[in-house]
Design a protein around this motif. Sequence first.
Motif, PDB file in Angstrom:
ATOM      1  N   ALA A   1       0.818  -1.220   0.000  1.00  8.26           N
ATOM      2  CA  ALA A   1       0.000   0.000   0.000  1.00  8.26           C
ATOM      3  C   ALA A   1       0.844   1.259   0.000  1.00  8.26           C
ATOM      4  N   GLU A   2       1.996   1.240   0.693  1.00 10.12           N
ATOM      5  CA  GLU A   2       2.758   2.471   0.886  1.00 10.12           C
ATOM      6  C   GLU A   2       4.179   2.442   0.330  1.00 10.12           C
ATOM      7  N   GLY A   3       4.726   1.251   0.153  1.00 12.00           N
ATOM      8  CA  GLY A   3       6.149   1.185  -0.168  1.00 12.00           C
ATOM      9  C   GLY A   3       6.489   1.207  -1.633  1.00 12.00           C
ATOM     10  N   LEU A   4       5.664   0.557  -2.457  1.00 17.97           N
ATOM     11  CA  LEU A   4       6.053   0.329  -3.849  1.00 17.97           C
ATOM     12  C   LEU A   4       4.929   0.643  -4.822  1.00 17.97           C
ATOM     13  N   ALA A   5       5.333   1.063  -6.020  1.00 26.93           N
ATOM     14  CA  ALA A   5       4.396   1.159  -7.136  1.00 26.93           C
ATOM     15  C   ALA A   5       4.505  -0.175  -7.880  1.00 26.93           C
ATOM     16  N   LEU A   6       3.583  -1.089  -7.597  1.00 25.68           N
ATOM     17  CA  LEU A   6       3.734  -2.483  -8.039  1.00 25.68           C
ATOM     18  C   LEU A   6       3.735  -2.645  -9.560  1.00 25.68           C
ATOM     19  N   SER A   7       3.089  -1.737 -10.269  1.00 24.95           N
ATOM     20  CA  SER A   7       3.010  -1.867 -11.732  1.00 24.95           C
ATOM     21  C   SER A   7       4.230  -1.276 -12.436  1.00 24.95           C
ATOM     22  N   ARG A   8       5.122  -0.617 -11.689  1.00 24.31           N
ATOM     23  CA  ARG A   8       6.295   0.029 -12.274  1.00 24.31           C
ATOM     24  C   ARG A   8       7.530  -0.842 -12.090  1.00 24.31           C
ATOM     25  N   PRO A   9       8.562  -0.644 -12.944  1.00 20.09           N
ATOM     26  CA  PRO A   9       9.769  -1.472 -12.847  1.00 20.09           C
ATOM     27  C   PRO A   9      10.531  -1.258 -11.538  1.00 20.09           C
ATOM     28  N   ILE A  10      11.340  -2.258 -11.206  1.00 24.17           N
ATOM     29  CA  ILE A  10      12.231  -2.177 -10.051  1.00 24.17           C
ATOM     30  C   ILE A  10      13.080  -0.914 -10.137  1.00 24.17           C
ATOM     31  N   ARG A  11      13.608  -0.627 -11.327  1.00 22.49           N
ATOM     32  CA  ARG A  11      14.467   0.546 -11.535  1.00 22.49           C
ATOM     33  C   ARG A  11      13.792   1.827 -11.053  1.00 22.49           C
ATOM     34  N   GLU A  12      12.541   2.042 -11.445  1.00 27.86           N
ATOM     35  CA  GLU A  12      11.826   3.268 -11.066  1.00 27.86           C
ATOM     36  C   GLU A  12      11.524   3.284  -9.572  1.00 27.86           C
ATOM     37  N   ASN A  13      11.167   2.119  -9.018  1.00 27.81           N
ATOM     38  CA  ASN A  13      10.861   2.044  -7.589  1.00 27.81           C
ATOM     39  C   ASN A  13      12.085   2.354  -6.739  1.00 27.81           C
ATOM     40  N   ALA A  14      13.244   1.888  -7.181  1.00 28.57           N
ATOM     41  CA  ALA A  14      14.464   2.090  -6.384  1.00 28.57           C
ATOM     42  C   ALA A  14      14.994   3.515  -6.493  1.00 28.57           C
ATOM     43  N   SER A  15      14.719   4.189  -7.605  1.00 31.37           N
ATOM     44  CA  SER A  15      15.296   5.521  -7.813  1.00 31.37           C
ATOM     45  C   SER A  15      14.355   6.659  -7.423  1.00 31.37           C
ATOM     46  N   MET A  16      13.093   6.345  -7.097  1.00 26.42           N
ATOM     47  CA  MET A  16      12.089   7.407  -6.947  1.00 26.42           C
ATOM     48  C   MET A  16      12.380   8.400  -5.817  1.00 26.42           C
ATOM     49  N   THR A  17      13.171   7.989  -4.817  1.00 26.50           N
ATOM     50  CA  THR A  17      13.472   8.919  -3.720  1.00 26.50           C
ATOM     51  C   THR A  17      14.709   9.763  -4.007  1.00 26.50           C
ATOM     52  N   ALA A  18      15.316   9.599  -5.189  1.00 26.57           N
ATOM     53  CA  ALA A  18      16.558  10.333  -5.488  1.00 26.57           C
ATOM     54  C   ALA A  18      16.442  11.187  -6.750  1.00 26.57           C
ATOM     55  N   LEU A  19      15.229  11.376  -7.263  1.00 22.83           N
ATOM     56  CA  LEU A  19      15.072  12.072  -8.547  1.00 22.83           C
ATOM     57  C   LEU A  19      15.348  13.572  -8.458  1.00 22.83           C
ATOM     58  N   ASP A  20      15.518  14.095  -7.219  1.00 25.84           N
ATOM     59  CA  ASP A  20      15.870  15.510  -7.072  1.00 25.84           C
ATOM     60  C   ASP A  20      17.385  15.720  -7.095  1.00 25.84           C
ATOM     61  N   LEU A  21      18.157  14.625  -7.180  1.00 25.84           N
ATOM     62  CA  LEU A  21      19.613  14.732  -7.155  1.00 25.84           C
ATOM     63  C   LEU A  21      20.173  14.929  -8.561  1.00 25.84           C
TER      64      LEU A  21
ATOM     65  N   GLU B   1      14.232  -4.303 -14.846  1.00 24.30           N
ATOM     66  CA  GLU B   1      13.069  -3.857 -15.631  1.00 24.30           C
ATOM     67  C   GLU B   1      11.812  -4.670 -15.316  1.00 24.30           C
ATOM     68  N   ARG B   2      11.942  -5.688 -14.461  1.00 20.66           N
ATOM     69  CA  ARG B   2      10.743  -6.424 -14.013  1.00 20.66           C
ATOM     70  C   ARG B   2       9.889  -5.509 -13.150  1.00 20.66           C
ATOM     71  N   THR B   3       8.572  -5.738 -13.143  1.00 26.00           N
ATOM     72  CA  THR B   3       7.708  -4.933 -12.288  1.00 26.00           C
ATOM     73  C   THR B   3       7.873  -5.363 -10.828  1.00 26.00           C
ATOM     74  N   ALA B   4       7.714  -4.415  -9.917  1.00 32.27           N
ATOM     75  CA  ALA B   4       7.843  -4.719  -8.488  1.00 32.27           C
ATOM     76  C   ALA B   4       6.783  -5.720  -8.039  1.00 32.27           C
ATOM     77  N   GLY B   5       5.604  -5.698  -8.701  1.00 33.62           N
ATOM     78  CA  GLY B   5       4.522  -6.605  -8.337  1.00 33.62           C
ATOM     79  C   GLY B   5       4.842  -8.063  -8.599  1.00 33.62           C
ATOM     80  N   ALA B   6       5.841  -8.331  -9.451  1.00 29.19           N
ATOM     81  CA  ALA B   6       6.200  -9.713  -9.786  1.00 29.19           C
ATOM     82  C   ALA B   6       7.157 -10.315  -8.768  1.00 29.19           C
ATOM     83  N   LEU B   7       7.577  -9.524  -7.773  1.00 37.42           N
ATOM     84  CA  LEU B   7       8.597  -9.979  -6.832  1.00 37.42           C
ATOM     85  C   LEU B   7       8.005 -10.622  -5.583  1.00 37.42           C
ATOM     86  N   SER B   8       8.804 -11.467  -4.930  1.00 40.52           N
ATOM     87  CA  SER B   8       8.435 -12.028  -3.632  1.00 40.52           C
ATOM     88  C   SER B   8       8.571 -10.936  -2.569  1.00 40.52           C
TER      89      SER B   8
END
Length: 512
Positions: free
Chosen positions: A348-368, A401-408
């Motif tokens: 609910a709060e941690g991940l955008a499940l439909s988006r790739p791992i890459r985007e989920n991991a970088s989303m807190t650093a896009l202002d850098l 590039e896999r979606t976060a929703g596909a992960l364990s």
Amino acid sequence: MDSDTDVNRTEPLLALRGISKRFAGVRALDRVDLDVRAGELHVLFGENGAGKSTLINVVSGTFPADEGTFHFGGEEIRHLTPQRARAIGISPVFQEFSLVPSLTVEENLFLGREVSNGGVLLAREMRKRATALIDELGFDLDPSQRVDDLSRAHQQMAEIAKALLGRVRLLILDEPTASLTERETGRLFELIARLKRQNVGLIYVSHRMREIRALADRVTVLRDGRHIRTLEAASSTDGELVELMTGRKIDLLFPAITHQPDKVMVDVENLTLADGSVRDVNFYAQAGEITGIAGLVGCGKSELIRAIYGLAPIASGVVRLDGLPYEFPAPRRSLKHGVAYFPANRIAEGLALSRPIRENASMTALDLPAFARFGMLRQAAERVTITGIMERLQLRPPNIERTAGALSGGNRQKVMLGRALTRELTVFLFDEPSVGIDVGAKLEVYEFMKRLVEAGAAVIVVSSELPEVLALSNRLYVMHNGRIAAELKGAEKTEQNVLASFFRDHLTAEVA
């Protein structure tokens, strides 16, 4: 909550043989066998991605097996659907709830099986049956309340009640205690004992050793989609189960962490939240150590660190970061101040499940500047950085590039941890860091915390798992009813003292 008391005890209630299932070329189950007897609690044990969820989805008719045979109550079952599974007495309670948020508890209980007469809904009859079932289960649940107004623990109770409405022969429980308090968990265990006496079979998925010890008759270990072994719970050891699950010996579950407390990085004074979940709390966390916060579900421990990060409104009190007042905390500002937060609810709060791992991991650093320039994302730099981070965290498989929703669950947690490595951070707030992840993944999360602390970070760990928070923390706060009940360190930091703090505070409140 009827049960089948005439089942032949010599023949399994459920018998699966050679069950295989593929998804997009990946073999999730590989010729798995499973027997469940009437009146037995059978634990499915395995790492995230081992095939447990796929197997219980096959049993509950969510999707068909590609090969293998399925017998239930002595009959071969083909073309099983969720509706037919329910009709023959198979009731699942999944981790991801199937409730409709805008409906009441009783409307959810009877959804798809409404009681009517001549096309007219018999609301009074449904209310009566819902109330009787909830009373029988001993749940503190109002049938007329909307689901979206319920806490996660009460939603879990509603889900269990829904599964037990009607004739149940096989109940499937997937991590059912993850959202429940100790008292509610006790009620659930009593219910399980009653169901077993009524010859109901149970499939129980859990990573919690204490629950397995308390409940299991037999344990089936899955690894990489394969059936490794089925053992009698009474004659198996924790070490044996973990070794079968991971394929390797694990001597120590918790790493030895060298704590070297340094300057105070987080200081909270007389903090009270707008919703009253935290009241007059004084708390601090130092660089170079893990500060633990223990307490039962609903005690205010999660709300405390959410307020520090800026996710829960503060009514009064002061928060200081590195000695300076931090007014009006907000997530974006907290990141800029070097504070990271890892929520308990990754979906609910941690991940955008439909988006790739890459985007989920970088989303807190896009202002850098390393990730963006003149408002434009530097995709090549993002890809190189995130690939390196995920290799360090041993994401399996390493395709970013896999979606976060596909992960364990364990790999989802790694993606969230990866965010911490994209920018300079000094304070780490972990809320229930091991919920829903297996032993192997827990070890990796604990090692990650160890590296942070030994590099000089301040780490705060909120956990309902007493062994976890006791083993990891250098200092431990105990919360009860929104207040700090005790601060424990050194030899004082024992399970007995934590529990005594719960009850002492509770008794004082009752006397007052």
